[in-house]
Every structure is written in C-alpha cells, then in structure tokens.
Enzyme design. Structure first.
Site, PDB file in Angstrom:
ATOM      1  N   HIS A  16      -1.236  37.972  56.895  1.00 29.76           N
ATOM      2  CA  HIS A  16      -1.470  36.056  56.204  1.00 29.76           C
ATOM      3  C   HIS A  16      -1.001  35.330  57.188  1.00 29.76           C
ATOM      4  CE1 HIS A  16      -1.688  33.698  53.070  1.00 29.76           C
ATOM      5  NE2 HIS A  16      -1.049  32.843  53.366  1.00 29.76           N
ATOM      6  N   ASP A  37       2.606  31.164  40.393  1.00 22.05           N
ATOM      7  CA  ASP A  37       2.827  30.437  41.464  1.00 22.05           C
ATOM      8  C   ASP A  37       1.050  30.465  41.323  1.00 22.05           C
ATOM      9  OD1 ASP A  37       2.519  30.391  44.519  1.00 22.05           O
ATOM     10  OD2 ASP A  37       0.549  31.232  44.152  1.00 22.05           O
ATOM     11  N   ARG A  95       0.571  21.799  42.475  1.00 15.54           N
ATOM     12  CA  ARG A  95       0.884  20.793  43.691  1.00 15.54           C
ATOM     13  C   ARG A  95      -0.604  20.564  44.016  1.00 15.54           C
ATOM     14  NH1 ARG A  95       3.310  26.209  46.260  1.00 15.54           N
ATOM     15  NH2 ARG A  95       3.180  24.424  48.004  1.00 15.54           N
ATOM     16  N   SER A 141       5.285  30.936  47.774  1.00 19.82           N
ATOM     17  CA  SER A 141       3.995  30.625  46.824  1.00 19.82           C
ATOM     18  C   SER A 141       3.547  32.321  47.978  1.00 19.82           C
ATOM     19  CB  SER A 141       3.458  29.213  47.289  1.00 19.82           C
ATOM     20  OG  SER A 141       2.230  29.626  47.192  1.00 19.82           O
ATOM     21  N   LYS A 150       3.320  36.606  46.050  1.00 15.78           N
ATOM     22  CA  LYS A 150       1.973  37.098  46.546  1.00 15.78           C
ATOM     23  C   LYS A 150       2.127  38.393  46.837  1.00 15.78           C
ATOM     24  CE  LYS A 150      -0.001  33.896  47.342  1.00 15.78           C
ATOM     25  NZ  LYS A 150      -1.155  32.312  47.180  1.00 15.78           N
TER      26      LYS A 150
END
Lengths: 441, 441
Positions: free
Chosen positions: B89, B168, B175, B190, B194
């Site tokens: 990621h 989330d 947010r 967050s 996931k």
C-alpha cells in the site's frame, strides 16, 4: 479558468484553524451567517468548533465572530429611555437568585435593566425556571411587551428572544451536543453577542469560582473575565467583572420557588447575609457603570436604601404584575409551590462545617427535580434543598444540616450519596472564604 | 435509582478526549459500530474526530478502534491458498504506477496479492482510474470474482468492497469533509483495518516523502511508518515500511492511460529506471515478508527474473483478462486512450534541472483531467503530463521539459502557472536524491 467552487469551501478553512491559523473576517461572517441560516452542515461546524476549542480565536477573529452573531438577528435600542441601561450576567451557580432582587433594586435606584435570562442547565439553576413558579408569570415576551415592561418597571426579566443573535442559539445547541462549550473565546462571544443585541449599555459580569461554578478554577474564571472585558472594550460595551465564590451555594435555598422566597426576603430587608451582600455589591457596580454614582461605596448605600425603603420590593411587585404574575405570591410567599415531602438531613457527629460542596448539592438538587437531567425533563417547582449550616458553622451530632423537599421519593433516594458527600465536617475553626475574590475591568 | 440514560452519551465522552483522556474499549466499540450503522449523529463524530486529531489515541485505544473497524464488516480468509498473501500500500503519489507492475511480478514469483486500490484523490493518482483505461476492465468485483481472480492470476486489483470495514468508509467520508484526515493514528487504523479485512498476511507500506506526498515532511512519514508497524504488530499483521522519495514524480508519465503504458514498459524490461528500481525493491520486500526468500538481494533477483522472462507481463495479461479487460491493449498500448491535443513545454533558458515539483505537477495534472477537482467530476483517461527532464538533467534553451496531453484547452490554460512553477532550473550540478530514504519494521 478557476476551478468551480462552492460559496464557502469548509475543509480548507477548518484545516487552517486546526493547524493554528486564523480565519479572515469574510470567512467568519460567512460561517456565522451560514450557521444561523442552516446552510453549513452541522458536522463541519462541529469540527470547526472543536478546532477553535483547541486553537482559540485571536482578537480580530473574536470581534468579527461576535459582531457577526449580533448581525444575525435584531438589535434592540434604548437611547430614548431617560436613564442608562445596565445588565448583570452570571456564569451560573447553585442557589444564585441574585438577579431576582438585583434587577428591581437597580431599577429603583434609577437604572434600566433589560435582563434576558436562561433556564437551569446541568447543576446550575435557571432564573426563568424560578420566576415561572410565580403563578401566571410569563417569561416569553414579544419585543413590544419587553419594551413596555422595561420602560414602566425599569427592569424586565425575560427569556432570550429568538430574534436576538440567532446564530448564537444554533451554535450553542451544537456546542452543548459536541463538548465544545468550554472555550473562553466562544463563551465570551456567546455572552456579549446577546448583551449587545439586547441593547445593554454596560454589563457587570459575576464570574463564579469554585466547585459549583461552570469554570471551577480561579485561573479560568480570571481568563474569562479578562476576555469579556477585552472583547467588550473592542465592541464598545463597558464590562466590569466580579469574581465571586461558588465553592458553597449562595444563601440557604436551592430550588425554584424556594429561591424566589429567599429573594423576596432580601428585598424585605432580611435573607441570608451572603445573598444580600452580593446583591448590594453587584448593584453598586452597576450604578457606577451606569453613571448614577461615582464610587462603589455610594452605590452600595444607594442599593441599601432601596431595600430599607421597600422601593426595590415595590418595583419587583410592579414588574411581576406587568409580566402577568400573581403579585399576591410576593406578599404571601406561601402561595408559591411547595413539594409534597420533606426530609431533614442530620449531622452524623459534632464538628465544624469545613465545606458545603456547591457542585454536589447542585447535582443533588437536579435529582430532586430542581433542574433537568435531560433537556426535555419537566422541573419540580417546589423541590428544594434548604441549608441549615454553611461553612464555619459549629454543629452537634443530630443537628439538621439541610432539609430536602421533593415530590418523588425515588429521586430523593438517588440524591442521597451526593448530599452525604457534600458536607465535610472538621474539628477546627475555619476562616471564611471571601464572597468577592477580586474585581476586574 | 440511576438517571435515565441514552445507550451512549456522547458529550462526556467527547469532553474526555478533548481534555486528553482515554476512551474505554467498550466506548470505542460502541462508537465505531454506531458510526457504521449511522446511529451516532455526524456532528458528534466530527467533534470527536477533531479531538482525536488534537489529542491522539493511545496504543490500546488504537488497537480497539482498528479491530472495531474490521469487525464492522466481512473479513476475507485465504489460508486455503498454496502461498502467502502479501499486499503493498502506498500513501499516494504523483506518477505512482508501481502497483500495476508490482502485483503481477510478485504473483509470478509465488506470492498472492489481494490488492484493494483507490481512486484519484486530491493531486494523487488512483490505481482504479488507471486500470479502467483498459477497455472492459472491471474494478468492482463480487467476493466470488475477487477470490477467483486472486486464485488463478495470483493477484487481483479491485476496488474496496463495501462489505469490508464499512465503518472506515463512513468515518473516512466524514474526515474528508471535516479536515480530520491528518491524524497519524486515524490514518494508520484506516489503512490497516482494510488490509486486515481483505485478509493480507503481511504488508509492505510505501510511505512517500516530499512535495508530492500526502505527508510531505520526513518526520511525519516516519511517524506514520512507525505507527503502522507498531499497530500491525499489536494486530498480528507483519508490516514493513519503505520511505520513498515523492519530491519529484515517479517515472515520466503522470496520467491514467499513460501510466498503464509505462507500467507495461517496465514489465517488458524497459521503462524509467526509478519506476523499475522501486518496483524491484518493494517486490523484494514483499518476497522476504512472504517467506519466499531470506534476503532482499535474493528477492530483487527473483523480481528481476520475472521481468526478464516475461512471466510478470504474462501474469498481468492473465489478470487483466480475468477482470474483463481487453488484453490486446497490453500487447498494443496504442489501443489505450489518448487525449486530443498535445502541447510541448520548453525550457525558457539553459540550465540544470534542480527540482521537478511533484505536488505542483500533480495539481496541474488534476486540472488537465487526470484527477478530480470534485468527487463527482469525470476523469479524462488520456490526459497526461509526460516529463522529458527530471532533476539533474542538463537542458538547453528551448529543449522540451514536458508534454501536456489534454482534451479541454481551457483546463490546460488553468494548469499553466502550476507547470511554470514546477520546473526549477539551476546552474550547478545537483546530487540525485536517493529513491528509497530508509526502511523500517
């Protein structure tokens, strides 16, 4: 070509405040107006308010914010009255019935007092709830009624008009639901926007200090007093702040009808010494601010004279009558409601009362029905705690410390542990805390 | 008798966090579940989120918060696969097409890569937007399709399922609208919620540093990397973090179809050296984490071998085909969309390129249609900025610095000042910034 934009893009503005930056005057005006009109989502306002609790507002921002709140509604104007308008506002306390005697006394001494009061909130009492125990008394006045009562009685004690500072109403409700009340600049702007909108020419602030106060620490109280004085100066409103003790309750009565009775006692020349002393002191400050006297000492003498002559009581009777109240309740306070049941609380042992915790008693009184656990709860007009001993008193085992008045025994039961913890008995004599800690402005 | 209470009284809880206190595990679970179900008002969540940006979350709170987000939805499970699942990621960058070549290369090297990607946000590109320029390619897969593609191709590149970590999704949207994205613990939870929900067994984080990064400062990037590693450890997810340069864009292409072409170039053994180097490095980290090799050097060799043999390209072709994409576009990238107009940007004078500002070029690309100014905007698949010179290059006056590809001349005009400011020309040779700054975990 610029990218298409919403009229006010909130996230970058919230981010700037979050990071410690300042908002422009235009942004603040758009924000406050948008809040009043309901065009800004609550969640964006909530995040911004928490960022303000964190980062504060600088002087320019605070002035603009407050002006924008005033500009969101009507503004009353009293220049045609033949005297100065001076108001008093307290940060809220337990047993604080000062407004009830102070307003008519100042009116009798030549001031005009356009007082907009509130309801019980948390553990602190509400002037409107107290007044409404007088049969027939109306606190929701039209602008014309408000003007008529003020002009004729020299004072008026009414609820906040929905047309004055509506942005404050929206923001206050949101702050209450999002734990963003506790911000010195936001508190200062909320108070002063309403006072400016109601047309007060000067303001005496009674900032409470101690366990029963909204801001218990003296440093916080002093910070709020300073902020109010400074903001008032920038907005053309003379503000004087008195820091007064709220570590123990004011007077002997905590309860709606009970406090009306105690206020009447003071207007009659009796009542507890602390209630009378603070009334005289705050009245003297108001007379100085309003230009009726040069010095506090002369102001105090003038207020004392209105008590001695009965002129204050007469004004109270006049004002109550003009607002629809049954004036017989003033001459015969037994006409005010009383709770069904009473229970005396006795000293478990001999000693000297070291502390009577205003915060604990305020919460206990709320359980009894003096205030509201939830906004939609009804209050119990006759519910009360009547204190028989305050700090410094010597008690024997079994002497009464206080009497609880209540309608619902289950609620009295819930209040027990709070009351048990509220009285601290010691064995040595204590020095009385001064009632007025300091004055600023 | 206790006072009647709502199931979760938010204001005292928000006040506790506002004042620097901690929330209990039960409170956090109720909060996150309530957010997912929509039973907690947005404005209270918004105030709480800003208080968390301010005060942070302690380790226990963060673990519970993240677990509660995972528990709000489904959790995928891959233990039946004959190899480790490892994901990568990135915190988002400009020209970052690494996922497109990395996932098939790691699959070819024996890992399973269940990658859930995002869309363009702000000035950073979105892997899904890039993939969707391949005719027919579908990013919205059912759980069964997701499993089938992963099992057969060894990798899958799909959108976030609405059934994974729905809390989330709700909190992220809030947010984004309330400037409360910028909180290290909230970002970490967050991301990891996931990844845990998608069933990854290990995670390589590419944390970008520099003008084009979401968190530009190295100190912030390091803090996020540390938080991810620590939180992963507490939740049983092995995380390794690579801090990589995003001061200038990655590679030469910024744009959706253009980046797919560049990723294919890398899979064919060509492509810009930085894209290839970072792909090999991150792939090596993934192979180590997934237990396919012991050391980074061996991992790098293994990834290089998948490029050299064409196995990575073959996997990419397989995966694209399984997700409905037209594989002819891989063999003949001219089948990928191109913008109508192009315009070359020339060097105004001779010099050495001192800096190519990734942030400015990312914003310029967004104007051209590579990204979205507003969430509902369409993207322009062929829009792109192709760089001809990067930091350290020597250019003569009139040499091409970049070429803009666009459909709408007005948008290209709006991008002009950003591009003008993005290239800084100096007169002395500069030392190249390292691509990988440090590795943690």
């Amino acid at each position: 070509m610029k990218p298409p934009r919403a009229p006010l893009a909130l996230p970058p503005l919230i981010a700037r405040k979050r990071d410690g930056g300042a908002l422009t005057d235009g942004e603040i005006r758009a924000l406050v107006a948008g809040a009043a009109r309901g065009t800004i989502p609550d969640y964006q306002l909530a995040a911004l308010l928490m960022a303000i609790v964190w980062r504060g507002l600088e002087n320019r921002e605070l002035v603009t914010w407050t002006r924008a709140m005033v500009d969101s509604g009507d503004r009353l104007e009293w220049s045609a009255l033949p005297g100065s308008t001076v108001d008093k506002h307290s940060t809220g306390g337990v047993g604080d019935k000062i407004s009830l005697c102070l307003a008519p006394l100042c009116a009798a001494a030549g001031l005009y007092v356009p007082m907009m009061a509130g309801r019980a909130l948390g553990h602190t009492g509400g002037t409107l709830d107290k007044l409404e125990t007088i049969p027939g008394f109306r606190t929701a006045l039209s602008p014309a009624e408000f003007r008529r009562v003020l002009t004729r009685a020299g004072f008026v004690l009414a609820g906040q008009s929905a047309r004055l500072a509506p942005a404050d109403r929206v923001l206050y409700a949101l702050r209450d639901a999002t734990a963003t009340v506790e911000s010195i600049p936001l508190i200062a702007s909320s108070i002063l926007s309403k006072k400016i909108a109601e047309g007060a020419g000067a303001l005496v602030m009674d900032v409470k200090v101690g366990s029963g106060a909204f801001l218990p620490a003296r440093s916080q109280a002093r910070a709020l007093a300073g902020a109010l004085i400074d903001l008032g100066k920038r907005l053309g409103l003379r503000v004087r702040a008195v820091l007064s003790d709220m570590d123990q309750p004011l007077g002997a009565a905590i309860g709606n009808a009970a406090e009306v009775r105690e206020a009447i006692d003071v207007l009659r020349g009796g009542g507890p010494p602390d209630v009378r002393a603070l009334t005289v002191r705050l009245g003297a400050e108001m007379l100085v601010l309003g230009g009726r006297v040069r010095e506090l000492r002369a102001g105090a003498t003038r207020i004392e004279a209105q008590i001695a002559s009965g002129a204050g009581l007469e004004r109270f009777r006049l004002g109550v009558g003009l607002q629809g109240g049954d004036v017989r309740a003033i001459d015969d306070p037994d006409r005010l409601p009383r709770a069904r049941t009473r229970k005396v609380w006795h000293a478990p042992r001999a000693g000297i009362v070291a502390h009577v915790d205003a915060g604990a008693l305020g919460r206990a009184a709320t359980f009894l029905g003096v205030g509201r656990l939830r906004k939609e709860d009804p209050i119990s007009p006759g519910a009360a705690i009547i204190l028989h001993a305050k700090a410094g008193a010597r008690v024997e085992r079994g002497d009464p410390l206080c009497t609880l008045h209540y309608d619902d025994p289950a609620r009295a039961h819930a209040a027990r542990p709070l009351i048990e913890g509220a009285f601290r008995l010691g064995s040595t004599a204590i020095r009385a805390r001064p009632l007025v800690l300091e004055t600023l402005g």
